[in-house]
Motif scaffolding. Structure first.
Motif, mmCIF file in Angstrom:
data_model
loop_
_atom_site.group_PDB
_atom_site.id
_atom_site.type_symbol
_atom_site.label_atom_id
_atom_site.label_comp_id
_atom_site.label_asym_id
_atom_site.label_seq_id
_atom_site.Cartn_x
_atom_site.Cartn_y
_atom_site.Cartn_z
ATOM 1 N N LEU A 11 -50.485 29.508 -4.419
ATOM 2 C CA LEU A 11 -50.123 30.148 -3.149
ATOM 3 C C LEU A 11 -50.414 31.643 -3.204
ATOM 4 N N ALA A 294 -55.075 26.315 3.737
ATOM 5 C CA ALA A 294 -53.949 25.388 3.613
ATOM 6 C C ALA A 294 -54.402 24.030 3.085
ATOM 7 N N LEU A 297 -55.216 24.420 -0.597
ATOM 8 C CA LEU A 297 -53.976 24.561 -1.363
ATOM 9 C C LEU A 297 -53.270 23.216 -1.507
#
Length: 313
Positions: A11, A294, A297
């Protein structure tokens, strides 16, 4: 704990990526020829009116100051104000992002639903007729442009067979489901060859492992060996491929949304480009960037949860 640290580290690494994206998006947009103020006022606008509009829009400020203001707005969730729509870009995106999310999720589901059975079938019949056909036929989908494939699906399933609507997104959940099938299938068919080849290769490698040979020697059925043992382990390496391609299809939705008249953010971005509406283009590009980050990730975290060796590395 180790898993949490890994997810937190991934992150943190996404932050500089997003910051770099803001730099690229802002300065690349300002290199595009054309004056937004002159476009808004029309060809008959006087120089005084254009100058006044520049001041109103903040375009008379130094570029670095415009960038800092742009960055400050982003940190507060403000994507800017649309010149053309005279509305907040954030509200425009909120009203259209659902169609894009439907398209991305449905495309991923269709791609997995098509690819997994084909890859398992091909790997379990390596070198046979079915294997050769499965390896060759899906390649046609990879070589077809999205707009052409979408038009062909419209001609066959919408106009000729009447199974799905030609365009649009419907007014309720049922309408959304009907309207999203052909666009999602268009995107999924272009992803299927890549996923099939990746999963097939992993399946063949896993099927040659010692523990698969041991399972067969114990008398475990062929179907259980393939599905419960081989597929589960082969899918781990294919998750990354799936994640990368889902991130790719986030950007490829622009053309598909245009072909099927889906009211998504891809269509909004194309309209913003034609209207030289810089805030809309910047805002939607940033939304796409966040979606891609996103997805990547989530892919890394999912991969790490299934394969502990990733965290150890």
């Amino acid at each position: 704990m180790e898993y949490v640290l890994y997810a937190g580290g991934r992150l943190i690494t996404a932050v500089p990526v997003l910051f770099g994206t803001t730099l690229i998006v802002f300065f690349m947009i300002h290199l595009v020829p054309g004056d937004p103020a002159a476009t808004l006022l029309g060809v008959h606008a006087t120089s005084a009116a254009v100058t006044a509009m520049h001041h109103q829009l903040g375009l008379d400020q130094p570029v670095w100051q415009q960038y800092l203001e742009f960055l400050n707005h982003l940190l507060h969730g403000n994507l800017g104000h649309s010149f053309f729509y005279d509305s907040s870009v954030t509200s425009l995106v909120q009203g259209r992002i659902s169609a894009t999310l439907w398209l991305v999720i449905a495309s991923a589901i269709f791609a997995v639903a098509i690819s997994v059975p084909l890859a398992v079938w091909a790997a379990s019949r390596r070198g046979g007729v079915a294997d050769n056909v499965i390896r060759v036929v899906p390649l046609f989908g990879l070589g077809m442009p999205h707009f052409w494939l979408g038009i062909m699906l419209i001609l066959i399933f919408a106009l000729k067979l009447g199974l799905f609507p030609v365009a649009g997104f419907g007014e309720n959940v049922v309408g959304h489901l009907q309207g999203i099938v052909l666009p999602a299938l268009t995107v999924a068919l272009s992803l299927t060859p890549i996923l099939v080849r990746s999963l097939r290769t992993s399946m063949i490698e896993v099927l040659g492992s010692d523990y698969i040979t041991t399972a067969r020697a114990k008398g475990i059925g062929a179907g259980r060996v393939v599905l419960a043992h081989a597929l589960r382990n082969a899918a781990v390496s294919s998750i990354t491929v799936l994640g990368v391609n889902i991130a790719y299809l986030v950007g490829s939705t622009l053309v598909v949304e245009r072909v099927f008249s889906l009211p998504g953010i891809g269509t909004l971005m194309i309209d913003g480009i034609f209207n030289r509406d810089f805030p809309v283009v910047q805002g939607v590009t940033m939304v796409f960037a966040v979606m891609v980050v996103a997805v990547n990730l989530l892919t890394d975290v999912t991969h790490a949860s299934l394969d502990p060796r990733v965290r150890l590395r």
